[in-house]
Design a protein around this motif. Structure first.
Motif, mmCIF file in Angstrom:
data_model
loop_
_atom_site.group_PDB
_atom_site.id
_atom_site.type_symbol
_atom_site.label_atom_id
_atom_site.label_comp_id
_atom_site.label_asym_id
_atom_site.label_seq_id
_atom_site.Cartn_x
_atom_site.Cartn_y
_atom_site.Cartn_z
ATOM 1 N N SER A 1 33.117 -14.994 -13.790
ATOM 2 C CA SER A 1 33.155 -15.761 -12.541
ATOM 3 C C SER A 1 33.920 -15.012 -11.453
ATOM 4 N N LEU A 2 35.006 -14.338 -11.823
ATOM 5 C CA LEU A 2 35.743 -13.524 -10.842
ATOM 6 C C LEU A 2 34.872 -12.402 -10.288
ATOM 7 N N PHE A 3 34.075 -11.788 -11.159
ATOM 8 C CA PHE A 3 33.167 -10.713 -10.735
ATOM 9 C C PHE A 3 32.147 -11.255 -9.725
ATOM 10 N N VAL A 4 31.529 -12.398 -10.027
ATOM 11 C CA VAL A 4 30.521 -12.982 -9.140
ATOM 12 C C VAL A 4 31.145 -13.412 -7.815
ATOM 13 N N ILE A 5 32.300 -14.064 -7.871
ATOM 14 C CA ILE A 5 32.972 -14.532 -6.642
ATOM 15 C C ILE A 5 33.374 -13.356 -5.768
ATOM 16 N N THR A 6 33.889 -12.295 -6.382
ATOM 17 C CA THR A 6 34.390 -11.146 -5.625
ATOM 18 C C THR A 6 33.269 -10.308 -5.029
ATOM 19 N N PHE A 7 32.250 -10.011 -5.824
ATOM 20 C CA PHE A 7 31.231 -9.053 -5.402
ATOM 21 C C PHE A 7 29.947 -9.692 -4.867
ATOM 22 N N LEU A 8 29.778 -10.990 -5.040
ATOM 23 C CA LEU A 8 28.563 -11.638 -4.546
ATOM 24 C C LEU A 8 28.865 -12.766 -3.564
ATOM 25 N N LEU A 9 29.648 -13.742 -3.999
ATOM 26 C CA LEU A 9 29.912 -14.894 -3.135
ATOM 27 C C LEU A 9 30.760 -14.537 -1.921
ATOM 28 N N SER A 10 31.578 -13.508 -2.011
ATOM 29 C CA SER A 10 32.458 -13.129 -0.897
ATOM 30 C C SER A 10 31.681 -12.812 0.381
ATOM 31 N N TRP A 11 30.478 -12.250 0.242
ATOM 32 C CA TRP A 11 29.662 -11.961 1.433
ATOM 33 C C TRP A 11 28.471 -12.911 1.574
ATOM 34 N N LEU A 12 27.989 -13.467 0.435
ATOM 35 C CA LEU A 12 26.834 -14.362 0.488
ATOM 36 C C LEU A 12 27.204 -15.739 1.023
ATOM 37 N N MET A 13 28.392 -16.221 0.688
ATOM 38 C CA MET A 13 28.810 -17.562 1.092
ATOM 39 C C MET A 13 28.830 -17.754 2.610
ATOM 40 N N PRO A 14 29.415 -16.837 3.396
ATOM 41 C CA PRO A 14 29.402 -17.023 4.861
ATOM 42 C C PRO A 14 27.989 -17.056 5.440
ATOM 43 N N ILE A 15 27.094 -16.230 4.914
ATOM 44 C CA ILE A 15 25.710 -16.198 5.419
ATOM 45 C C ILE A 15 25.015 -17.524 5.145
ATOM 46 N N LEU A 16 25.114 -18.015 3.917
ATOM 47 C CA LEU A 16 24.466 -19.280 3.561
ATOM 48 C C LEU A 16 25.104 -20.454 4.296
ATOM 49 N N ALA A 17 26.410 -20.385 4.511
ATOM 50 C CA ALA A 17 27.099 -21.453 5.250
ATOM 51 C C ALA A 17 26.549 -21.579 6.665
ATOM 52 N N ILE A 18 26.341 -20.445 7.326
ATOM 53 C CA ILE A 18 25.794 -20.447 8.693
ATOM 54 C C ILE A 18 24.385 -21.028 8.703
ATOM 55 N N LEU A 19 23.536 -20.615 7.760
ATOM 56 C CA LEU A 19 22.151 -21.100 7.697
ATOM 57 C C LEU A 19 22.097 -22.603 7.419
ATOM 58 N N ILE A 20 22.956 -23.071 6.524
ATOM 59 C CA ILE A 20 22.988 -24.515 6.210
ATOM 60 C C ILE A 20 23.424 -25.312 7.425
#
Length: 455
Positions: free
Chosen positions: A273-292
Motif C-alpha cells: 500500500s505504501l508503494f501504491v500511495i507513493t508512486f501512483l496515488l501521489s500524482w493520480l489523486m490530484p488529477i482525478l480530484a480535479i476531474l471529479i
C-alpha cells in the motif's frame, strides 16, 4: 474451519506477544551491532522476516491455555537455535560488516532471556488472572454422556487455570438430571447462553447432525471440538490436542488464522500500500480530484460504513463516482443514472477503489481478501447463504478471488451471491502467498482488459 477468536478469547494476546518479541530483536540488534558497520536498512528487515518465517514453521506462537510448559520450552529452543544460525549466516554476505561472535552471543542470550520472560509472564499471569478474577473464561457444553465426556467435564472443573466454564451435557441417547437437552436444542441454547465451544462425543451423534453443527458453528463464530471414542479417527482436517492426558480433536485452523501468517500478510499489505500511495496515488489523486470536481458538486471521496473483520464496521473509502444521492445502500446497476461520466470510467477501470489502499495502511482492509459487502447485503444473505459469515473471519480486501473469477458488481440472483461466497470461502481455506500474487496480477490484467460487470 474455525472462527476467528472474539470477546473473552483475548485476541490481542498473540499480536502483543509477537510485537514484543520483534521489538526486543530490533532494540537489541541496534544496540549491540552499532559498532560493527552493519547496514541496518538491510539487517533489521532480514531479522524480522527470518524470525517470522522460523516462527511460522516452528509453530512458535501456537501456544494455548492447555499447552504444557515442556511444549513451550521446546518451541523456544527450536526457534532460537535456527534463528542463531540465520543471524550468523547474514555476515558472510554482508562484506562491509564486521563479524563478532561475542556480539552475536550476547544478542542471542539477552534475546532468549527477554523472550522467555515475556512468554512466562503472558502464559502464567493470564492463568492467574483467570483464576483470581473469573475473567477470560470460555463457556463450554458437551454433546454426549459417555465416560470420555464425563472425564472431560471433571478436567474442566479440576483445572480451572485452563479457563473453561462447563454449562452442561446434551444427549439423545441418555436422559437424566445431568442432561440439559437433546441435540436439537443445542443451537438455541448456544446462542442464548453465549456458549463459545461445543465438545462433541463422536459416538453419540449422526453424520447429518455433525454436518449441521459444523455449519452452525461456522455461521455463528463458535468453536467445535471432538472427543474421540474407541474408534481410530484420522483426517487431514483434524488436529489433536491434549488437555493433560485427555485427547481432543479440533477442526484445523486455516493458515490465515495463524499469528505468523497474519504478521507476514500485514507486513506485505503495509509495504504494498505504501508503494501504491507513493508512486501512483501521489500524482493520480490530484488529477482525478480535479476531474471529479469539474463534473459534479460534492466531495472527491466517498466513504461508507461496511462490515469488516468480525463484522465490525469500518469506513471504506472510494473516489466518488456518483451524483450525491440518498440511496447509497443500493448497489450500482447497469446504466445506473446516479453514475457520472468520469465515474463510469473510474468504475470500469476499478480506479474508484484506489483510496482503499489508505484503508489497508490503517489496518481495516487487506490488499487481497473477500470484498466488503454492503450492510444491506449482510442482512439479506447472512442467514440465507451457507457459510456467508465465514468471510468475516478475515479482513476484507481491495480485490479477491471472487472478483477476478468474474463474480463482482451487481447481485442479480441468489446464485450470484452463492458463487461469490464459494470463492471467498475457498480463498480463506486455501490461502497461500502465491495465490495472493496471482490474484493481484489478474486484477491488474482485468483493469486493462476491462470487465463486463464493472459498472
Amino acid at each position: 474451519m474455525v472462527a476467528a477468536q472474539k470477546g473473552r478469547y483475548s485476541k490481542y494476546i498473540r499480536p502483543i506477544s509477537v510485537l514484543l518479541d520483534l521489538l526486543v530483536i530490533v532494540f537489541l540488534s541496534l544496540l549491540l551491532f552499532d559498532e560493527h558497520r552493519v547496514n541496518f536498512f538491510i539487517f533489521e528487515p532480514y531479522l524480522l522476516i527470518t524470525w517470522s518465517l522460523i516462527a511460522f514453521f516452528v509453530g512458535f506462537y501456537e501456544v494455548y491455555r492447555f499447552t504444557t510448559p515442556v511444549e513451550i520450552l521446546s518451541k523456544i529452543l527450536k526457534q532460537f537455535v535456527v534463528f542463531c544460525l540465520v543471524v550468523i549466516a547474514f555476515f558472510p554476505f554482508a562484506k562491509e560488516s564486521i563479524f563478532s561472535g561475542k556480539a552475536i552471543a550476547i544478542f542471542m542470550t539477552i534475546s532468549f532471556i527477554l523472550v522467555v520472560l515475556v512468554k512466562y509472564l503472558l502464559f502464567y499471569y493470564l492463568k492467574k488472572y483467570r483464576i483470581i478474577t473469573g475473567s477470560n473464561f470460555r463457556n463450554a457444553i458437551i454433546i454426549g454422556y459417555t465416560q470420555e465426556a464425563k472425564n472431560l467435564k471433571e478436567l474442566f472443573e479440576k483445572r480451572n487455570d485452563y479457563g473453561y466454564r462447563f454449562f452442561g451435557y446434551f444427549s439423545d441417547k441418555k436422559v437424566n438430571d445431568q442432561i440439559k437437552g437433546k441435540v436439537a436444542d443445542i443451537k438455541n441454547y448456544v446462542i442464548e447462553n453465549k456458549i463459545d465451544e461445543i465438545y462433541c462425543s463422536l459416538n453419540e451423534i449422526t453424520n447429518e447432525q455433525l454436518k449441521d453443527l459444523v455449519e452452525f458453528s461456522d455461521e455463528n463464530n463458535k468453536t467445535i471440538k471432538f472427543i474421540p471414542d474407541t474408534k481410530q479417527i484420522f483426517s487431514k482436517n483434524l488436529k489433536i490436542d491434549y488437555y493433560e492426558m485427555f485427547p481432543v480433536l479440533s477442526l484445523q485452523r486455516t493458515l490465515l488464522h495463524e499469528p505468523t501468517t497474519k504478521t507476514f500478510k500485514r507486513i506485505f499489505d503495509v509495504l504494498f500500500s505504501l508503494f501504491v500511495i507513493t508512486f501512483l496515488l501521489s500524482w493520480l489523486m490530484p488529477i482525478l480530484a480535479i476531474l471529479i470536481k469539474l463534473e459534479s458538486k460534492g466531495p472527491v471521496f466517498f466513504k461508507q460504513g461496511r462490515p469488516g473483520l468480525d463484522e465490525e464496521e469500518f469506513f471504506c473509502y472510494k473516489f466518488r463516482s456518483m451524483q450525491i444521492n440518498q440511496t447509497t445502500e443500493k448497489e450500482a446497476s447497469k446504466n445506473d443514472p446516479r453514475v457520472t461520466k468520469i465515474g463510469r470510467f473510474l468504475r470500469k477501470t476499478s480506479l474508484d477503489e484506489m483510496p482503499q489502499f489508505f484503508n489497508v495502511l490503517m489496518g481495516d482492509m487487506s490488499v487481497v481478501g473477500p470484498r466488503p459487502h454492503l450492510w444491506s447485503q449482510n442482512k439479506a444473505y447472512g442467514n440465507k447463504v451457507k457459510k456467508y459469515m465465514v468471510r468475516h473471519y478475515v479482513k476484507p480486501g481491495i480485490t479477491g478471488l471472487a472478483q477476478v473469477k468474474g463474480f463482482r458488481g451487481e447481485i442479480e440472483t441468489d446464485e450470484d451471491m452463492i458463487n461469490r461466497i464459494k470463492f471467498d470461502v475457498f480463498y480463506i481455506e486455501n490461502w497461500s502467498f502465491v495465490l495472493d500474487i496471482k490474484i493481484i496480477i489478474q486484477t491488474v490484467l482485468n483493469i486493462f482488459k476491462g470487465e463486463e460487470k464493472a459498472y
